[in-house]
Design an enzyme around this catalytic site. Structure first.
Site, PDB file in Angstrom:
ATOM      1  N   GLU A   1       1.943 -13.866 -14.090  1.00 57.88           N
ATOM      2  CA  GLU A   1       1.679 -12.577 -13.447  1.00 57.88           C
ATOM      3  C   GLU A   1       0.837 -11.656 -14.303  1.00 57.88           C
ATOM      4  O   GLU A   1      -0.091 -11.007 -13.797  1.00 57.88           O
ATOM      5  CB  GLU A   1       3.002 -11.867 -13.133  1.00 57.88           C
ATOM      6  CG  GLU A   1       3.756 -12.404 -11.946  1.00 57.88           C
ATOM      7  CD  GLU A   1       5.028 -11.613 -11.699  1.00 57.88           C
ATOM      8  OE1 GLU A   1       5.292 -11.268 -10.536  1.00 57.88           O
ATOM      9  OE2 GLU A   1       5.759 -11.347 -12.674  1.00 57.88           O
TER      10      GLU A   1
ATOM     11  N   GLU B   1      11.487 -17.957 -14.214  1.00 58.78           N
ATOM     12  CA  GLU B   1      11.176 -16.536 -14.386  1.00 58.78           C
ATOM     13  C   GLU B   1      10.235 -16.333 -15.570  1.00 58.78           C
ATOM     14  O   GLU B   1       9.277 -15.540 -15.482  1.00 58.78           O
ATOM     15  CB  GLU B   1      12.467 -15.741 -14.583  1.00 58.78           C
ATOM     16  CG  GLU B   1      12.296 -14.332 -15.121  1.00 58.78           C
ATOM     17  CD  GLU B   1      11.614 -13.372 -14.171  1.00 58.78           C
ATOM     18  OE1 GLU B   1      11.326 -12.240 -14.584  1.00 58.78           O
ATOM     19  OE2 GLU B   1      11.355 -13.747 -13.002  1.00 58.78           O
TER      20      GLU B   1
ATOM     21  N   LYS C   1       3.761  -4.355  -5.890  1.00 59.83           N
ATOM     22  CA  LYS C   1       5.162  -4.245  -6.292  1.00 59.83           C
ATOM     23  C   LYS C   1       6.098  -4.641  -5.163  1.00 59.83           C
ATOM     24  O   LYS C   1       7.060  -5.371  -5.366  1.00 59.83           O
ATOM     25  CB  LYS C   1       5.454  -2.816  -6.731  1.00 59.83           C
ATOM     26  CG  LYS C   1       6.879  -2.576  -7.221  1.00 59.83           C
ATOM     27  CD  LYS C   1       7.150  -3.314  -8.512  1.00 59.83           C
ATOM     28  CE  LYS C   1       8.509  -3.013  -9.083  1.00 59.83           C
ATOM     29  NZ  LYS C   1       8.808  -3.838 -10.264  1.00 59.83           N
TER      30      LYS C   1
ATOM     31  N   ARG D   1       2.900   0.345  -6.812  1.00 60.21           N
ATOM     32  CA  ARG D   1       3.051  -0.637  -5.731  1.00 60.21           C
ATOM     33  C   ARG D   1       1.891  -1.632  -5.712  1.00 60.21           C
ATOM     34  O   ARG D   1       1.988  -2.675  -5.061  1.00 60.21           O
ATOM     35  CB  ARG D   1       3.147   0.094  -4.388  1.00 60.21           C
ATOM     36  CG  ARG D   1       4.361   0.985  -4.264  1.00 60.21           C
ATOM     37  CD  ARG D   1       4.207   1.986  -3.136  1.00 60.21           C
ATOM     38  NE  ARG D   1       4.246   1.360  -1.827  1.00 60.21           N
ATOM     39  CZ  ARG D   1       5.313   1.340  -1.039  1.00 60.21           C
ATOM     40  NH1 ARG D   1       6.428   1.907  -1.443  1.00 60.21           N
ATOM     41  NH2 ARG D   1       5.264   0.783   0.136  1.00 60.21           N
TER      42      ARG D   1
ATOM     43  N   ASN E   1      -0.238   0.997   6.265  1.00 57.82           N
ATOM     44  CA  ASN E   1       0.312  -0.111   5.485  1.00 57.82           C
ATOM     45  C   ASN E   1       0.684  -1.218   6.456  1.00 57.82           C
ATOM     46  O   ASN E   1       1.310  -0.950   7.477  1.00 57.82           O
ATOM     47  CB  ASN E   1       1.569   0.308   4.724  1.00 57.82           C
ATOM     48  CG  ASN E   1       1.311   1.354   3.679  1.00 57.82           C
ATOM     49  OD1 ASN E   1       0.168   1.659   3.364  1.00 57.82           O
ATOM     50  ND2 ASN E   1       2.378   1.904   3.138  1.00 57.82           N
ATOM     51  N   GLY E   2       0.369  -2.468   6.106  1.00 55.29           N
ATOM     52  CA  GLY E   2       0.755  -3.585   6.958  1.00 55.29           C
ATOM     53  C   GLY E   2      -0.435  -4.334   7.505  1.00 55.29           C
ATOM     54  O   GLY E   2      -1.556  -4.229   6.992  1.00 55.29           O
TER      55      GLY E   2
ATOM     56  N   LYS F   1       6.496 -14.658 -15.149  1.00 55.33           N
ATOM     57  CA  LYS F   1       6.044 -13.467 -15.867  1.00 55.33           C
ATOM     58  C   LYS F   1       4.745 -13.739 -16.621  1.00 55.33           C
ATOM     59  O   LYS F   1       3.842 -12.911 -16.645  1.00 55.33           O
ATOM     60  CB  LYS F   1       7.118 -12.997 -16.855  1.00 55.33           C
ATOM     61  CG  LYS F   1       8.281 -12.296 -16.208  1.00 55.33           C
ATOM     62  CD  LYS F   1       7.859 -10.958 -15.607  1.00 55.33           C
ATOM     63  CE  LYS F   1       8.965 -10.380 -14.733  1.00 55.33           C
ATOM     64  NZ  LYS F   1       9.138 -11.093 -13.463  1.00 55.33           N
TER      65      LYS F   1
ATOM     66  N   TRP G   1      -4.152  -2.028  -0.688  1.00 54.27           N
ATOM     67  CA  TRP G   1      -4.157  -3.381  -1.244  1.00 54.27           C
ATOM     68  C   TRP G   1      -4.823  -4.255  -0.191  1.00 54.27           C
ATOM     69  O   TRP G   1      -4.301  -4.426   0.906  1.00 54.27           O
ATOM     70  CB  TRP G   1      -2.734  -3.839  -1.520  1.00 54.27           C
ATOM     71  CG  TRP G   1      -2.611  -5.067  -2.350  1.00 54.27           C
ATOM     72  CD1 TRP G   1      -2.709  -5.173  -3.710  1.00 54.27           C
ATOM     73  CD2 TRP G   1      -2.321  -6.387  -1.883  1.00 54.27           C
ATOM     74  NE1 TRP G   1      -2.501  -6.477  -4.106  1.00 54.27           N
ATOM     75  CE2 TRP G   1      -2.264  -7.240  -3.001  1.00 54.27           C
ATOM     76  CE3 TRP G   1      -2.108  -6.943  -0.614  1.00 54.27           C
ATOM     77  CZ2 TRP G   1      -2.008  -8.606  -2.907  1.00 54.27           C
ATOM     78  CZ3 TRP G   1      -1.852  -8.298  -0.501  1.00 54.27           C
ATOM     79  CH2 TRP G   1      -1.805  -9.117  -1.647  1.00 54.27           C
TER      80      TRP G   1
ATOM     81  N   CYS H   1       0.836  -1.198   0.000  1.00 47.94           N
ATOM     82  CA  CYS H   1       0.000   0.000   0.000  1.00 47.94           C
ATOM     83  C   CYS H   1       0.870   1.247   0.000  1.00 47.94           C
ATOM     84  O   CYS H   1       2.069   1.187   0.230  1.00 47.94           O
ATOM     85  CB  CYS H   1      -0.897   0.009   1.231  1.00 47.94           C
ATOM     86  SG  CYS H   1      -1.805  -1.521   1.528  1.00 47.94           S
TER      87      CYS H   1
ATOM     88  N   HIS I   1      10.045 -37.205 -14.311  1.00 52.03           N
ATOM     89  CA  HIS I   1       9.712 -37.495 -12.922  1.00 52.03           C
ATOM     90  C   HIS I   1       8.354 -36.915 -12.551  1.00 52.03           C
ATOM     91  O   HIS I   1       8.118 -36.601 -11.386  1.00 52.03           O
ATOM     92  CB  HIS I   1      10.809 -36.972 -11.988  1.00 52.03           C
ATOM     93  CG  HIS I   1      12.120 -37.635 -12.192  1.00 52.03           C
ATOM     94  ND1 HIS I   1      12.416 -38.899 -11.690  1.00 52.03           N
ATOM     95  CD2 HIS I   1      13.219 -37.240 -12.868  1.00 52.03           C
ATOM     96  CE1 HIS I   1      13.643 -39.233 -12.047  1.00 52.03           C
ATOM     97  NE2 HIS I   1      14.156 -38.247 -12.766  1.00 52.03           N
TER      98      HIS I   1
END
Length: 607
Positions: free
Chosen positions: A486, A479, A602, A27, A98-99, A483, A74, A2, A502
């Site tokens: 996301e 990665e 973010k 963010r 925030n938190g 991406k 958020w 946030c 496997h």
């Protein structure tokens, strides 16, 4: 996560706060709000969704007053509705947070028993109601806030304003970042320096447990015991001009095209132009005496750390562990004396990585952090910092910060190898020369996206995608999958190619693209064999390789992206540029919110 902004100004506060919140939008958030004090009374405007909704609410009913606080939320406790949007408060106090307040349920029950009436589902309102109770009992604002802070458990950054006190903001920090900005007759509070960059460059950071009282004359800082403490004012290098999109459609597109420049900036800092050799800064430990390295990071930074692990082990012949930071301290590994903790983070504020740093510190390890934020909490708590110099990264999905981290790790591995006498001088020269080629080769990839663009229909139409790689390219496969997940919301997984038989091979059928990160090198033939197995089962094999590798796999690849040939040591850096570009193009084709994908933030500043 946030975002928080506070202003004690000489101009109307609401427009300044809204602009600052826009700078914090990267963010991640799902609602927003502002509170000001026209005529000394707390007045709020809030909206769910994007900041344009808050801007519309302010256009319809403007907020007067030169003092105020704002927030991008958020959602954690309670849905992202207007009611649950910050600021929360009463007629006496308003707060943004925030938190997570971990003991909010117990506090809420206590406060309701004392007659406080709650309006929301959030943990944050507990803070407002607790301060309000103290105010109702006759405490002045500073004492009421201090008493409330002593009761809170969890991670938080807070900003509070008080009815009848238009020249006062109180902020507090425990586990989440908070900065104070000093202006000319104005004072500011923000989650990070970027929010305040166009308003002031003079910044002081609250240390963990600090709280601060801001008025028009300046700021006073206090530690958890209430004792006044000094906090240095620094000149931040950030400016408001650093965050524009230029001529690009998205921040992510702009930041993808900054790969060559960012990699070049790192190399300019870390490679001596005269000797063309890596030149590490003075480090507060002796590389020759290190017993081991323990890498810890989250998300893409963890994948960078995995690549770095291989580089350090081969160049410096040092046993190197790598852990996801959210699991590291709970695994509680024994760490022999003489070890190095190596942390990787874009923001320098990631809660789990900070916790890993403190575990390493408690275990007596030296701590070196690779960061894009040299003014962050991790920077202040580390023995030394290697800066990635990527500049502000606004897109939520990390791009240029990732290649900058890889470049720093490659230089670190070479430098440690030389210091320990484990890297042959001729090979050192080859590796450094290969690194110096990467900016130009990355530019070639970005300037010729046709082959990557041709993959988009195949990938965008898939429900599931598998990414494969071996050795240093296994983390690049992870990665690439991350991406794609996301920003396009397509299910994707990255696997070590040798692990296909496997279990994951059961997923392969003609509807599942199999994307291989397969540059020529020592492990190429092993990867080719794994891809033969995938093709034999109907998998749509898509290959990222150089010309020699592409020719070798022509018989089984449905489509191929040919990248410039480079030394296998630097191939992961080049290949990640290509797989990130693929994810971006797929997401654009699907029409998703590329820069602010759903449910993501973010910087994750709570556990």
């Amino acid at each position: 996560m946030c975002g928080i902004v506070g202003v004690i100004g000489v101009r109307p506060a609401a427009p300044l706060i809204l602009e600052a919140l826009e700078r914090l939008a990267y963010r991640g958030y799902d609602s927003a709000g502002i509170a000001t004090l026209p005529d000394g009374e707390i007045t709020r405007r809030r909206a769910s969704g994007k900041l344009v909704n808050l801007a519309a609410a302010l256009a319809k009913a403007p907020l007067a007053g030169a003092t105020g606080i704002g927030h991008t939320r958020w959602a954690t406790h309670g849905a992202p509705t207007e009611t649950n949007a910050h600021p929360h408060g009463t007629a006496r106090v308003a707060v943004v947070h925030n938190g997570i307040i971990e003991n909010h349920a117990a506090l809420r029950a206590e406060l309701e028993a004392a007659g406080q009436v709650f309006e929301t589902e959030t943990d944050t309102e507990t803070v407002a109601q607790l301060v309000d109770l103290h105010l109702r009992q006759g405490m002045p604002p500073r004492a009421a806030a201090a008493a409330a802070f002593r009761r809170l458990e969890g991670a938080y950054a807070l900003a509070l304003v008080f009815a009848g006190h238009p020249d006062l903001i109180i902020g507090a920090r425990h586990g989440a970042p908070l900065a104070v900005g000093f202006g000319e007759g104005e004072m500011f509070l923000g989650s990070d320096a970027l929010a305040l960059a166009p308003l002031t460059r003079r910044i002081a950071y609250l240390e963990d447990g600090d709280w601060a009282v801001l008025d028009r004359e300046g700021a006073h800082f206090f530690d958890p015991s209430g004792a006044e403490v000094h906090r240095d004012i620094r000149l931040t290098r950030l400016t408001g001009a650093a965050i524009g999109k230029g001529n690009f459609r998205h921040y992510m597109e702009k930041e993808l095209h900054e790969h060559p420049a960012v990699i070049g900036d790192v190399l300019h800092r870390m490679v001596n132009p005269g000797t063309r050799a890596v030149a590490l800064p003075a480090l507060p430990f002796d590389p020759e005496r290190l017993s081991h390295v323990a890498v810890s990071a989250c998300g893409s930074a963890y994948y960078a750390g995995l690549v770095g692990r291989g580089w350090i082990e081969r160049c410096a012949r040092l046993t190197t562990l790598a852990d996801v930071a959210s699991e590291f301290r709970y695994r509680a590994p024994p760490l022999p004396a003489g070890g190095l903790g190596l942390l990787v983070s874009q923001s320098g504020e990631t809660a789990d990585t900070l916790a890993a740093l403190r575990y390493l510190r408690a275990a007596g390890q030296s701590v070196l952090s690779i960061l894009n934020a040299p003014e962050s909490s991790m920077a202040r708590e580390s023995d030394a910092v290697l800066e990635t110099m990527a500049g502000p990264e606004i897109g939520v999905a990390s791009t240029k910060a990732f290649t900058a981290q890889l470049t720093v790790l490659a230089c670190l591995a070479i430098g440690l190898g030389r210091a320990r006498g484990t890297l042959d001088p001729a090979r050192e020269a080859e590796l450094t020369a290969a690194l110096l080629e990467v900016p130009g080769r990355a530019a070639e990839v970005l300037d010729n996206p046709g082959a990557i663009r041709a993959l988009v229909p195949r990938i965008a139409g898939a429900r599931d995608v598998l990414y494969l790689g071996r050795g240093d390219c296994f983390p690049i496969a992870m990665e690439g999958a991350l991406k794609l997940k996301e920003i396009s919301y397509i299910h994707a997984e990255g696997y070590a190619a040798g692990e296909m038989k496997h279990g994951p091979i059961a997923l392969i059928d003609p509807a599942v693209p199999v994307i291989a990160i397969a540059p020529s090198g020592p492990l190429f033939e092993k990867t080719a064999s794994n891809l033969q197995e995938a093709a034999a089962r109907g998998g749509q094999v898509v290959v990222f390789s150089d010309a020699a590798g592409a020719a070798r796999l022509a018989g089984i690849a449905a489509e191929t992206v040919v990248l410039p040939a480079v030394d296998p040591f630097v191939a992961p850096i080049l290949h990640v540029v290509a797989v990130q570009m693929l994810a971006y193009l797929v997401a654009v084709s699907k029409g998703t919110d590329v820069d602010q994908p759903r449910n993501l933030a973010k910087s994750v500043t709570v556990e």
